[in-house]
Structures are given as C-alpha cells and as structure tokens.
Write a protein that holds these residues in place. Structure first.
Motif, PDB file in Angstrom:
ATOM      1  N   LYS A 178       0.827  -1.188   0.000  1.00 40.50           N
ATOM      2  CA  LYS A 178       0.000   0.000   0.000  1.00 40.50           C
ATOM      3  C   LYS A 178       0.871   1.252   0.000  1.00 40.50           C
ATOM      4  O   LYS A 178       1.862   1.320   0.720  1.00 40.50           O
ATOM      5  CB  LYS A 178      -0.913  -0.021   1.236  1.00 40.50           C
ATOM      6  CG  LYS A 178      -1.993   1.050   1.207  1.00 40.50           C
ATOM      7  CD  LYS A 178      -2.945   0.855   2.379  1.00 40.50           C
ATOM      8  CE  LYS A 178      -4.069   1.889   2.322  1.00 40.50           C
ATOM      9  NZ  LYS A 178      -5.011   1.709   3.461  1.00 40.50           N
ATOM     10  N   ARG A 203     -19.516  12.183   1.529  1.00 40.82           N
ATOM     11  CA  ARG A 203     -18.114  12.462   1.219  1.00 40.82           C
ATOM     12  C   ARG A 203     -18.052  13.271  -0.054  1.00 40.82           C
ATOM     13  O   ARG A 203     -18.909  13.138  -0.947  1.00 40.82           O
ATOM     14  CB  ARG A 203     -17.311  11.176   1.086  1.00 40.82           C
ATOM     15  CG  ARG A 203     -17.698  10.298  -0.096  1.00 40.82           C
ATOM     16  CD  ARG A 203     -16.740   9.133  -0.226  1.00 40.82           C
ATOM     17  NE  ARG A 203     -17.015   8.331  -1.401  1.00 40.82           N
ATOM     18  CZ  ARG A 203     -16.219   7.365  -1.838  1.00 40.82           C
ATOM     19  NH1 ARG A 203     -15.111   7.073  -1.192  1.00 40.82           N
ATOM     20  NH2 ARG A 203     -16.535   6.688  -2.921  1.00 40.82           N
ATOM     21  N   GLU A 257      -5.605  12.439   6.684  1.00 41.97           N
ATOM     22  CA  GLU A 257      -6.696  11.743   7.362  1.00 41.97           C
ATOM     23  C   GLU A 257      -7.967  11.755   6.512  1.00 41.97           C
ATOM     24  O   GLU A 257      -8.704  10.761   6.456  1.00 41.97           O
ATOM     25  CB  GLU A 257      -6.977  12.376   8.722  1.00 41.97           C
ATOM     26  CG  GLU A 257      -5.864  12.203   9.750  1.00 41.97           C
ATOM     27  CD  GLU A 257      -4.748  13.223   9.615  1.00 41.97           C
ATOM     28  OE1 GLU A 257      -3.809  13.165  10.414  1.00 41.97           O
ATOM     29  OE2 GLU A 257      -4.810  14.083   8.705  1.00 41.97           O
ATOM     30  N   VAL A 304      -8.159  11.996   3.163  1.00 47.50           N
ATOM     31  CA  VAL A 304      -7.974  11.094   2.013  1.00 47.50           C
ATOM     32  C   VAL A 304      -8.168   9.642   2.434  1.00 47.50           C
ATOM     33  O   VAL A 304      -8.820   8.848   1.739  1.00 47.50           O
ATOM     34  CB  VAL A 304      -6.582  11.316   1.386  1.00 47.50           C
ATOM     35  CG1 VAL A 304      -6.224  10.171   0.434  1.00 47.50           C
ATOM     36  CG2 VAL A 304      -6.540  12.645   0.639  1.00 47.50           C
ATOM     37  N   LYS A 305      -7.626   9.282   3.580  1.00 41.50           N
ATOM     38  CA  LYS A 305      -7.774   7.910   4.067  1.00 41.50           C
ATOM     39  C   LYS A 305      -9.230   7.607   4.424  1.00 41.50           C
ATOM     40  O   LYS A 305      -9.725   6.501   4.170  1.00 41.50           O
ATOM     41  CB  LYS A 305      -6.867   7.690   5.272  1.00 41.50           C
ATOM     42  CG  LYS A 305      -5.388   7.630   4.935  1.00 41.50           C
ATOM     43  CD  LYS A 305      -4.545   7.420   6.188  1.00 41.50           C
ATOM     44  CE  LYS A 305      -3.066   7.281   5.835  1.00 41.50           C
ATOM     45  NZ  LYS A 305      -2.224   7.107   7.060  1.00 41.50           N
ATOM     46  N   HIS A 306      -9.920   8.579   5.001  1.00 46.20           N
ATOM     47  CA  HIS A 306     -11.304   8.361   5.431  1.00 46.20           C
ATOM     48  C   HIS A 306     -12.257   8.283   4.238  1.00 46.20           C
ATOM     49  O   HIS A 306     -13.156   7.437   4.205  1.00 46.20           O
ATOM     50  CB  HIS A 306     -11.725   9.495   6.366  1.00 46.20           C
ATOM     51  CG  HIS A 306     -13.127   9.384   6.878  1.00 46.20           C
ATOM     52  ND1 HIS A 306     -13.484   8.503   7.879  1.00 46.20           N
ATOM     53  CD2 HIS A 306     -14.272  10.046   6.533  1.00 46.20           C
ATOM     54  CE1 HIS A 306     -14.782   8.616   8.125  1.00 46.20           C
ATOM     55  NE2 HIS A 306     -15.284   9.544   7.326  1.00 46.20           N
ATOM     56  N   TRP A 307     -12.061   9.174   3.270  1.00 47.63           N
ATOM     57  CA  TRP A 307     -13.008   9.277   2.156  1.00 47.63           C
ATOM     58  C   TRP A 307     -12.541   8.568   0.886  1.00 47.63           C
ATOM     59  O   TRP A 307     -13.359   8.268   0.016  1.00 47.63           O
ATOM     60  CB  TRP A 307     -13.247  10.749   1.820  1.00 47.63           C
ATOM     61  CG  TRP A 307     -14.149  11.471   2.780  1.00 47.63           C
ATOM     62  CD1 TRP A 307     -15.231  10.969   3.441  1.00 47.63           C
ATOM     63  CD2 TRP A 307     -14.057  12.852   3.158  1.00 47.63           C
ATOM     64  NE1 TRP A 307     -15.822  11.957   4.212  1.00 47.63           N
ATOM     65  CE2 TRP A 307     -15.131  13.120   4.044  1.00 47.63           C
ATOM     66  CE3 TRP A 307     -13.199  13.897   2.829  1.00 47.63           C
ATOM     67  CZ2 TRP A 307     -15.340  14.370   4.618  1.00 47.63           C
ATOM     68  CZ3 TRP A 307     -13.395  15.143   3.390  1.00 47.63           C
ATOM     69  CH2 TRP A 307     -14.471  15.384   4.282  1.00 47.63           C
ATOM     70  N   ASN A 308     -11.228   8.369   0.743  1.00 52.70           N
ATOM     71  CA  ASN A 308     -10.676   7.773  -0.475  1.00 52.70           C
ATOM     72  C   ASN A 308     -11.132   8.536  -1.714  1.00 52.70           C
ATOM     73  O   ASN A 308     -11.733   7.975  -2.643  1.00 52.70           O
ATOM     74  CB  ASN A 308     -11.059   6.293  -0.591  1.00 52.70           C
ATOM     75  CG  ASN A 308     -10.300   5.589  -1.698  1.00 52.70           C
ATOM     76  OD1 ASN A 308      -9.177   5.974  -2.032  1.00 52.70           O
ATOM     77  ND2 ASN A 308     -10.904   4.568  -2.279  1.00 52.70           N
ATOM     78  N   VAL A 309     -10.848   9.830  -1.726  1.00 50.85           N
ATOM     79  CA  VAL A 309     -11.213  10.686  -2.848  1.00 50.85           C
ATOM     80  C   VAL A 309      -9.958  11.325  -3.431  1.00 50.85           C
ATOM     81  O   VAL A 309      -8.947  11.476  -2.741  1.00 50.85           O
ATOM     82  CB  VAL A 309     -12.213  11.784  -2.421  1.00 50.85           C
ATOM     83  CG1 VAL A 309     -13.525  11.155  -1.997  1.00 50.85           C
ATOM     84  CG2 VAL A 309     -11.640  12.663  -1.309  1.00 50.85           C
ATOM     85  N   PRO A 310      -9.989  11.725  -4.712  1.00 46.13           N
ATOM     86  CA  PRO A 310      -8.820  12.375  -5.313  1.00 46.13           C
ATOM     87  C   PRO A 310      -8.636  13.802  -4.819  1.00 46.13           C
ATOM     88  O   PRO A 310      -9.586  14.455  -4.373  1.00 46.13           O
ATOM     89  CB  PRO A 310      -9.150  12.358  -6.814  1.00 46.13           C
ATOM     90  CG  PRO A 310     -10.642  12.338  -6.869  1.00 46.13           C
ATOM     91  CD  PRO A 310     -11.082  11.536  -5.677  1.00 46.13           C
ATOM     92  N   HIS A 342      -2.306  10.188  -4.878  1.00 46.58           N
ATOM     93  CA  HIS A 342      -3.629  10.694  -4.499  1.00 46.58           C
ATOM     94  C   HIS A 342      -3.854  12.126  -4.979  1.00 46.58           C
ATOM     95  O   HIS A 342      -4.996  12.582  -5.034  1.00 46.58           O
ATOM     96  CB  HIS A 342      -3.813  10.633  -2.983  1.00 46.58           C
ATOM     97  CG  HIS A 342      -3.894   9.243  -2.447  1.00 46.58           C
ATOM     98  ND1 HIS A 342      -5.069   8.529  -2.385  1.00 46.58           N
ATOM     99  CD2 HIS A 342      -2.922   8.420  -1.963  1.00 46.58           C
ATOM    100  CE1 HIS A 342      -4.827   7.334  -1.878  1.00 46.58           C
ATOM    101  NE2 HIS A 342      -3.533   7.231  -1.618  1.00 46.58           N
TER     102      HIS A 342
END
Length: 278
Positions: free
Chosen positions: A3, A80, A99, A101-107, A153
């Motif tokens: 990862k 999100r 935090e 980016v990790k929570h939402w996994n968005v660009p 990201h």
C-alpha cells in the motif's frame, strides 16, 4: 502490491491558534458553505439537496474530525466529497488532508506548481519572521514547512482551466495559490491571494476584524506576482468572495475594497522590510 504510504513532514504538529470565528459556519450561497477551523476557512461547494460537492482546502493540523463533522452536518451522515481541491499547500490549508484522504478515499487536485510541495519533492521557501508585521509574522518560524507526500492521491488541475466536478467554475493561477471563479454570478474562492483579515497581526486574527488585505506577509516570496494576482482578481469584479482567512464578503464592500487593494497594493499590502521584499 504494498500500500502506498502518504505522510506529513516531520515538523507536522498541532498549532494552538484560534479566533472568535473558530467553529462558525456561514451559508454564503445555497451551494457555497464556509466554515472556519481555528484561523483558516474551508469551503464546501455544492447543493445539499443534490449530495454532490467538493471540499476546498483541508484546514489546520489535527482537525480532520471537525471537518468530517461539518461535512456530515451539511450533507448528511457518511457523505463524502467527490474531490478535494487545494488552493495551495501551506500547512494551514492541508493540515488534515491525509486523514481525509484515508477516510473518504477521494482524489485531490492542486495547481501544477504546487505538486512538488504535495508529493514530498520540495519544501516551500522558509517563512519570513523578520518581515514587517505583527506577532503572527514573528511566530511563523515555528509553523510546519516540510513537504507532505500525497503520492498518487494528488493530481494537477486540468491545463484547460476547468475544475473537476465543478463545471461552472474555472481556475485562475494566482502564483502561490489557485483561485476559482464562477462567471455566471461572479463568485470567487481566492485562497490566500488576498484575505479579509490582516493575517500577520495576532490581534486582528483573534478578533477577525474585517479588512481586505494582501496575502500573508510572512509567506509571500514574490511581491510582484502577488500584486498582479490581486489586480487580476479585482478585474473580475467579483460579487461574492471567500478567502482563506477572514469572513466572506460580497457586494460593494468587496468590489471597492479589492479595487482599492489593487490600486494601492504597495502601500496597503507590501511590507517596508523583509527578506523577500525587493
């Protein structure tokens, strides 16, 4: 495949700075929501009834929970954004980005010129605590300044001026920042190209005294570019503006104040001394 690691710089830390506006939310327009995190603004762009929105900037360090809570209050539980857009990469605008980016996994999107500071390649020029100004300028030597690394990201904004997920907006390069503008109602999201509170003065930061001012003096390394950015934005004659610091402003107060700043930039914004002052 391992990862990908994303990380802040080693100097990342909570900054105990606040203001009377901290925690205050303002619905500036039906699809434009401003929230103050300690001393900096985040912006949610999108209508709550459509549940599709973009987050502008990522606040101060250690504030991810606050940003998530504000987002869910506006758009509902487990909502999100479609993306996060960064006006620039200074610590007070990317403080919770990892935090989130990790929570939402968005660009994440930013201007091409900001990419080295967001991918661990380069650090910003050192802030100038010697610059003419108040206590916040003196404190700037202690602000986090090492680059963060968002890896894959983060992506550059499209070169054609369009803004992902915000088809009515276009981005404008205001060197050191990127500003967003919507022509149909002349709405401006300006980052720190100009601000509505004198950001180097501790008293004015604490009280959030309204003042259309130039960019934070301690972070500005190219005053000629800063002057041109203000003139470029003033020429748009915005009707509504959200800046990185200070209250949203609209109407004649905005246009007259920004026009005056553009005309008298050297007198109002430029410090008399500092290591980046030519």
């Amino acid at each position: 495949m391992p990862k990908e690691e994303i990380r802040y710089g080693e100097d990342y830390k909570f900054i105990p700075a606040t203001s009377v506006a901290s925690g205050v939310s303002v619905e500036v327009l039906p699809d434009l929501y401003c929230h103050t995190i300690q001393i900096v603004n985040i912006c949610l762009v999108g209508s709550p009834d459509k549940k599709e929105f973009v987050l502008m900037d990522a606040g101060m360090p250690k504030t991810a929970d606050d940003i998530i809570a504000v987002t869910e209050k506006r758009f509902g539980a487990n909502s999100r954004p479609q993306a996060i857009i960064l006006t620039h990469g200074h610590f007070d605008h990317v403080g919770a980005i990892i935090e989130l980016v990790k929570h939402w996994n968005v660009p994440v999107y930013a201007h091409e010129a900001e990419m080295p500071y967001l991918t661990g390649k380069a650090r910003y020029p050192e802030p100038d605590p010697s610059v003419e100004g108040g206590m916040v300028a003196k404190m700037s030597a202690f602000f986090p300044n090492e680059p963060i690394d968002l890896g894959s990201h983060v992506q550059p904004l499209p070169g054609d001026g369009t803004v992902p997920h915000l088809p009515d907006f276009r981005w404008i390069h205001t060197p050191g920042h990127v500003s967003l503008f919507r022509d149909r109602d002349r709405t401006l999201i300006a980052g720190d190209a100009f601000v509505t509170v004198r950001q180097d003065s501790l008293y004015k930061v604490l009280t959030q005294e309204m003042e259309i001012s130039g960019p934070p003096r301690y972070y500005t390394t190219d005053w000629n570019a800063a002057r041109e950015s203000v003139r470029k934005l003033a020429a748009l004659q915005p009707e509504t503006a959200i800046t990185g610091h200070g209250a949203p402003v609209s109407g004649e107060k905005l246009r007259e104040g920004l026009a005056k700043l553009a005309r008298e930039f050297d007198q109002i914004a430029m410090p008399d001394y500092g290591k980046y002052v030519q």
